[in-house]
Write a protein that holds these residues in place. Structure first.
Motif, PDB file in Angstrom:
ATOM      1  N   MET A  69     -32.645   7.459 -16.411  1.00  0.00           N
ATOM      2  CA  MET A  69     -31.797   8.522 -15.864  1.00  0.00           C
ATOM      3  C   MET A  69     -31.702   9.689 -16.839  1.00  0.00           C
ATOM      4  O   MET A  69     -31.764  10.864 -16.439  1.00  0.00           O
ATOM      5  N   LYS A  70     -31.573   9.396 -18.106  1.00  0.00           N
ATOM      6  CA  LYS A  70     -31.501  10.459 -19.111  1.00  0.00           C
ATOM      7  C   LYS A  70     -32.795  11.263 -19.152  1.00  0.00           C
ATOM      8  O   LYS A  70     -32.773  12.482 -19.360  1.00  0.00           O
ATOM      9  N   MET A  71     -33.920  10.584 -18.963  1.00  0.00           N
ATOM     10  CA  MET A  71     -35.198  11.297 -18.945  1.00  0.00           C
ATOM     11  C   MET A  71     -35.342  12.167 -17.701  1.00  0.00           C
ATOM     12  O   MET A  71     -36.072  13.156 -17.712  1.00  0.00           O
ATOM     13  N   ALA A  72     -34.644  11.820 -16.615  1.00  0.00           N
ATOM     14  CA  ALA A  72     -34.705  12.617 -15.398  1.00  0.00           C
ATOM     15  C   ALA A  72     -33.883  13.892 -15.526  1.00  0.00           C
ATOM     16  O   ALA A  72     -34.276  14.946 -15.015  1.00  0.00           O
ATOM     17  N   VAL A  73     -32.740  13.818 -16.203  1.00  0.00           N
ATOM     18  CA  VAL A  73     -31.838  14.978 -16.284  1.00  0.00           C
ATOM     19  C   VAL A  73     -31.953  15.710 -17.611  1.00  0.00           C
ATOM     20  O   VAL A  73     -31.225  16.683 -17.834  1.00  0.00           O
ATOM     21  N   ILE A  74     -32.851  15.280 -18.494  1.00  0.00           N
ATOM     22  CA  ILE A  74     -33.017  15.961 -19.770  1.00  0.00           C
ATOM     23  C   ILE A  74     -33.493  17.388 -19.522  1.00  0.00           C
ATOM     24  O   ILE A  74     -34.327  17.636 -18.645  1.00  0.00           O
ATOM     25  N   PRO A  75     -32.944  18.386 -20.235  1.00  0.00           N
ATOM     26  CA  PRO A  75     -33.363  19.770 -19.996  1.00  0.00           C
ATOM     27  C   PRO A  75     -34.850  19.962 -20.275  1.00  0.00           C
ATOM     28  O   PRO A  75     -35.352  19.595 -21.330  1.00  0.00           O
ATOM     29  N   ARG A  76     -35.538  20.540 -19.291  1.00  0.00           N
ATOM     30  CA  ARG A  76     -36.973  20.780 -19.424  1.00  0.00           C
ATOM     31  C   ARG A  76     -37.336  22.238 -19.171  1.00  0.00           C
ATOM     32  O   ARG A  76     -38.319  22.719 -19.711  1.00  0.00           O
ATOM     33  N   SER A  77     -36.588  22.927 -18.320  1.00  0.00           N
ATOM     34  CA  SER A  77     -36.896  24.317 -18.005  1.00  0.00           C
ATOM     35  C   SER A  77     -36.300  25.239 -19.069  1.00  0.00           C
ATOM     36  O   SER A  77     -35.438  24.825 -19.848  1.00  0.00           O
ATOM     37  N   PRO A  78     -36.734  26.488 -19.126  1.00  0.00           N
ATOM     38  CA  PRO A  78     -36.139  27.434 -20.096  1.00  0.00           C
ATOM     39  C   PRO A  78     -34.647  27.608 -19.912  1.00  0.00           C
ATOM     40  O   PRO A  78     -33.936  27.930 -20.859  1.00  0.00           O
ATOM     41  N   GLN A  79     -34.149  27.404 -18.692  1.00  0.00           N
ATOM     42  CA  GLN A  79     -32.709  27.512 -18.449  1.00  0.00           C
ATOM     43  C   GLN A  79     -31.957  26.250 -18.865  1.00  0.00           C
ATOM     44  O   GLN A  79     -30.729  26.200 -18.754  1.00  0.00           O
ATOM     45  N   GLY A  80     -32.663  25.216 -19.317  1.00  0.00           N
ATOM     46  CA  GLY A  80     -32.008  23.978 -19.733  1.00  0.00           C
ATOM     47  C   GLY A  80     -31.633  23.081 -18.584  1.00  0.00           C
ATOM     48  O   GLY A  80     -30.627  22.377 -18.644  1.00  0.00           O
ATOM     49  N   HIS A  81     -32.430  23.083 -17.503  1.00  0.00           N
ATOM     50  CA  HIS A  81     -32.131  22.283 -16.321  1.00  0.00           C
ATOM     51  C   HIS A  81     -33.000  21.030 -16.283  1.00  0.00           C
ATOM     52  O   HIS A  81     -34.170  21.047 -16.696  1.00  0.00           O
ATOM     53  N   GLY A  82     -32.409  19.957 -15.750  1.00  0.00           N
ATOM     54  CA  GLY A  82     -33.158  18.742 -15.459  1.00  0.00           C
ATOM     55  C   GLY A  82     -33.565  18.709 -13.997  1.00  0.00           C
ATOM     56  O   GLY A  82     -33.513  19.721 -13.295  1.00  0.00           O
ATOM     57  N   TRP A  83     -33.943  17.526 -13.523  1.00  0.00           N
ATOM     58  CA  TRP A  83     -34.456  17.386 -12.159  1.00  0.00           C
ATOM     59  C   TRP A  83     -33.539  16.475 -11.359  1.00  0.00           C
ATOM     60  O   TRP A  83     -33.222  15.356 -11.779  1.00  0.00           O
ATOM     61  N   LEU A  84     -33.169  16.933 -10.171  1.00  0.00           N
ATOM     62  CA  LEU A  84     -32.226  16.197  -9.343  1.00  0.00           C
ATOM     63  C   LEU A  84     -32.882  15.044  -8.599  1.00  0.00           C
ATOM     64  O   LEU A  84     -32.357  13.932  -8.586  1.00  0.00           O
ATOM     65  N   ARG A  85     -34.016  15.304  -7.975  1.00  0.00           N
ATOM     66  CA  ARG A  85     -34.588  14.293  -7.076  1.00  0.00           C
ATOM     67  C   ARG A  85     -34.921  12.980  -7.799  1.00  0.00           C
ATOM     68  O   ARG A  85     -34.551  11.902  -7.331  1.00  0.00           O
ATOM     69  N   PRO A  86     -35.611  13.012  -8.933  1.00  0.00           N
ATOM     70  CA  PRO A  86     -35.846  11.725  -9.624  1.00  0.00           C
ATOM     71  C   PRO A  86     -34.561  11.089 -10.134  1.00  0.00           C
ATOM     72  O   PRO A  86     -34.472   9.862 -10.194  1.00  0.00           O
ATOM     73  N   ALA A  87     -33.547  11.903 -10.489  1.00  0.00           N
ATOM     74  CA  ALA A  87     -32.281  11.335 -10.951  1.00  0.00           C
ATOM     75  C   ALA A  87     -31.617  10.539  -9.834  1.00  0.00           C
ATOM     76  O   ALA A  87     -31.121   9.422 -10.053  1.00  0.00           O
ATOM     77  N   VAL A  88     -31.617  11.096  -8.625  1.00  0.00           N
ATOM     78  CA  VAL A  88     -31.057  10.374  -7.482  1.00  0.00           C
ATOM     79  C   VAL A  88     -31.856   9.108  -7.210  1.00  0.00           C
ATOM     80  O   VAL A  88     -31.300   8.046  -6.904  1.00  0.00           O
ATOM     81  N   GLY A  89     -33.173   9.194  -7.348  1.00  0.00           N
ATOM     82  CA  GLY A  89     -34.013   8.015  -7.143  1.00  0.00           C
ATOM     83  C   GLY A  89     -33.724   6.905  -8.133  1.00  0.00           C
ATOM     84  O   GLY A  89     -33.734   5.717  -7.777  1.00  0.00           O
TER      85      GLY A  89
END
Length: 685
Positions: free
Chosen positions: A341-361
């Motif tokens: 879960m932490k790897m799904a929401v870890i900031p990756r974009s320049p804006q510091g955003h993670g990813w929602l869809r894999p986090a929900v999965g």
């Protein structure tokens, strides 16, 4: 030499003191904690959980719960202390002060004639000519003769009466309470003290440091291997389908180290035939798909089949040889899913955003593993967008029972929960054929299920409105209620062989699959929650210039909220470019299906008019995705028939702010909508 003997005799007293200083208060604290420990049960009381034996304590389990390593060490230290007290009591004679009057059995100030009479009397008893015992001879020479000489010699007696010693005034003596052999530097044991100092002060810390560094280089603070985090980070994709998450999950290094025996081949083949429908194989090319499946790493094949055995509740068919591996896989699953879960929401974009869809999965996979519900059970059926999965976590329920209930116009889990207990009991006994005890089990579990309410505010501290580049502070109060009145509890999970605490994940996301902020929330430790909320509220109030009275009132209010089942979650993020943003807060439970809540939030960001920028240079707005990732995912998932997630994103529900009760200026005060009524369709890949 006498001083050395006295120091050696004081060594047990020194050890007793060192032991007693920490041991006595620690024992008192431990006994007070044991006396004040709550006896209220926080696990499910239904008959299915009882018969699972997970919470039932046998005599062996009760003994093992008491005979822990810490308790054994505590008892051992008290035994050592008792032995030292006994030893010190019996060697007190060796360290007693030289008292000639006491040795001769006289009172202080006795006359010379009395001294001579006492000496003659003791000589008859202890003189070597009268008593052949070697100990009597030693006592006569070292004590009786010296005492007589000290009292009959005028100078010695004067010195003793004036200074307390036959030799006159004695100087101050310093010693070390250590055994004599350690201080005999010139003797054969001269190196013992040096070796002890080197061993305790140098070698032992060095050895502990080497063990710690070797372990920390392999594991994280959550006891997950670094290789696992590396694999999870690189296998995670922004458009990862929920049922594809299991393919990433099983790539943990811990699972790859699991042994695969030759004897496992036949049982795994049988298990494969039982769970084949859950493996998402292409039935048109079933032979090629099977061959491709078995060509994977043997440990990955074994792990995936054991996970599917849990999801399909086929663990009872496993042979004893695989039962140990099955328990090992499930024991590691909660903390591996947390890291995933932490790897799904870890900031990756320049804006510091993670990813929602894999986090929900990831959360949906965790729910399915804990409740032993197949992922395919989440497919939308009839009027229910979440499928039959929430029903299957209830005791005595099956897909056939769900179909019978659906004939009575109860098609969604929310409709089933909204019924009164009498209506539910009548429905289950008449339509499903449940007995009264089985219907009662269902009621017990429904009372254990949490109901979540979310209140969120977003603001720039100390400023009016939110301007681009500001550091926005999010305050979220998450309130949990249960029908049985508990706050922290263990979920109903009779098919999961280990006690599992409930954990919640609060995600703040937009409609473009970006997670702006995420945080894990627990309702188990009330004391820690009170401390954290008090500190956060106090710092916030002090920053806003509130008076001491206002700060105290705010802290008291926060503490009362926490004790009533609320938790404060605070987070910061940088305000994006000017515009209106439709955000959604998700509160996802990792243990229950159908208890997730989401609340819409409208964030209005104004053009910067204040001097300076709080957040530095603003990055360009819009989702940033690594080159080639989206195209690669489209190729990988083309033709894949994925089940419908509870939170498939198409943005419609977030744009309709009136429908979801959104409030402008980043404030939302409403009960989170249930996952059953908020599902927004299927993600088209």
């Amino acid at each position: 030499m006498a001083a050395s003997e006295e120091n050696s005799a004081l060594f047990p007293i020194f050890i007793l003191t060192v032991l007693a200083l920490p041991l006595v208060p620690y024992t008192i604290l431990k006994l007070c904690r044991a006396a004040s420990r709550k006896t209220k049960s926080i696990h499910c009381q239904c008959s299915v959980c009882f018969h699972s034996g997970k919470y039932r304590k046998s005599i062996f389990k009760r003994i093992s719960s008491v005979s822990t390593c810490s308790n054994f060490t505590l008892v051992l230290l008290w035994v050592i202390m008792a032995f030292l007290v006994y030893y010190i009591k019996h060697i007190s004679r060796e360290i007693q002060v030289f008292e000639p009057f006491s040795i001769l059995g006289l009172e202080s100030g006795a006359s010379e004639s009395e001294i001579k009479k006492a000496y003659r009397r003791l000589s008859i008893q202890y003189h070597p000519d009268k008593n052949p015992d070697p100990e009597a001879h030693t006592y006569f020479v070292e004590f009786i003769s010296k005492a007589y000489q000290a009292l009959t010699d005028p100078i010695s007696r004067e010195n003793f009466e004036k200074y307390g010693h036959p030799d006159g005034r004695q100087g101050l003596q310093m010693g070390i309470a250590l055994p004599e052999f350690l201080l005999n530097i010139d003797g054969a044991s001269g190196g013992v003290l040096l070796l002890g100092i080197v061993g305790v002060c140098i070698l032992l810390p060095l050895m502990l440091a080497v063990i710690y560094l070797s372990r920390s280089s392999k594991y994280t603070g959550n006891y997950v291997m670094h290789q696992t985090l590396y694999a999870y980070y690189h296998l995670m994709k922004p458009s990862l389908a929920p049922s594809k998450v299991v393919d990433v999950f099983i790539n943990a290094a811990e699972y790859k180290e699991m042994p695969v025996r030759r004897s496992d081949g036949e049982p795994l083949q049988k298990l494969f035939m039982l769970v084949r429908s859950e493996l998402n194989l292409d039935l048109k090319n079933i032979k090629q798909e099977q061959a491709k499946f078995w060509k994977q790493h043997p440990a990955l094949v074994k792990t995936e089949l054991l996970i599917q055995a849990q999801l399909t509740r086929e663990a009872g068919t496993l042979p004893s040889a695989l039962q140990g591996d099955f328990r090992h896989v499930l024991e590691l699953a909660p903390r591996l899913l947390e890291e995933l879960m932490k790897m799904a929401v870890i900031p990756r974009s320049p804006q510091g955003h993670g990813w929602l869809r894999p986090a929900v999965g990831v959360v949906e996979l965790s729910q399915s593993i804990i409740q032993a519900v197949p992922l395919n059970a989440r497919k939308a059926t009839g009027g229910s967008a979440e499928g039959v999965a929430p029903f299957l976590q209830l005791p005595h329920f099956s897909e056939a029972i769900v179909k019978k209930i659906a004939r009575k116009k109860v098609r969604t889990f929310q409709e089933f929960q909204d019924m009164s207990p009498q209506e539910r009991a009548e429905l289950m006994t008449q339509a499903a054929g449940f007995s009264a005890s089985e219907a009662q089990d269902v009621e017990v579990v429904l009372e254990m299920m949490p109901s979540i309410t979310i209140e969120i505010t977003c603001e720039t501290e100390g400023e009016e409105g939110i301007q681009e580049g500001d550091i926005v502070t999010m305050h979220a109060w998450i309130t949990l209620k249960r029908g049985n009145g508990l706050v922290g509890a263990l979920p109903h999970a009779p098919y999961f062989p280990f006690p599992k605490e409930e954990n919640f994940w609060l995600l703040l996301a937009d409609s473009t699959n970006n997670v702006w902020m995420s945080q894990k929330v627990s309702f188990m430790d009330e004391a820690a929650a009170v401390t954290a909320a008090s500190k956060a509220i106090q710092e916030t109030q002090e920053g806003s210039g509130a008076s001491l009275k206002e700060i105290s009132a705010a802290v008291r209010e926060a503490v009362e909220k926490v004790r009533n089942g609320s938790r404060l979650v605070m987070g910061k993020f940088q305000a994006p470019a000017e515009g209106n943003y439709n955000l959604t807060s998700y509160c996802l439970c990792d243990s229950w299906i159908g208890c997730d809540k989401k609340t819409s939030l409208k964030l209005k960001v104004l053009k910067r008019s204040r001097a300076g920028t709080r957040g530095g240079t603003m990055a360009e707005e819009g989702p940033a995705v690594e080159d080639g990732i989206e195209e690669e995912e489209e190729e990988e998932e083309e033709g894949y028939d994925d089940y419908e997630s509870e939170y498939s994103d198409d943005g419609e529900d977030e744009l309709d702010t009136k429908k979801n009760g959104a409030v402008a200026n980043g404030v939302s005060h409403r009960k989170g909508s249930g996952s059953s009524s908020e599902s927004s369709g299927t993600d088209e890949e």
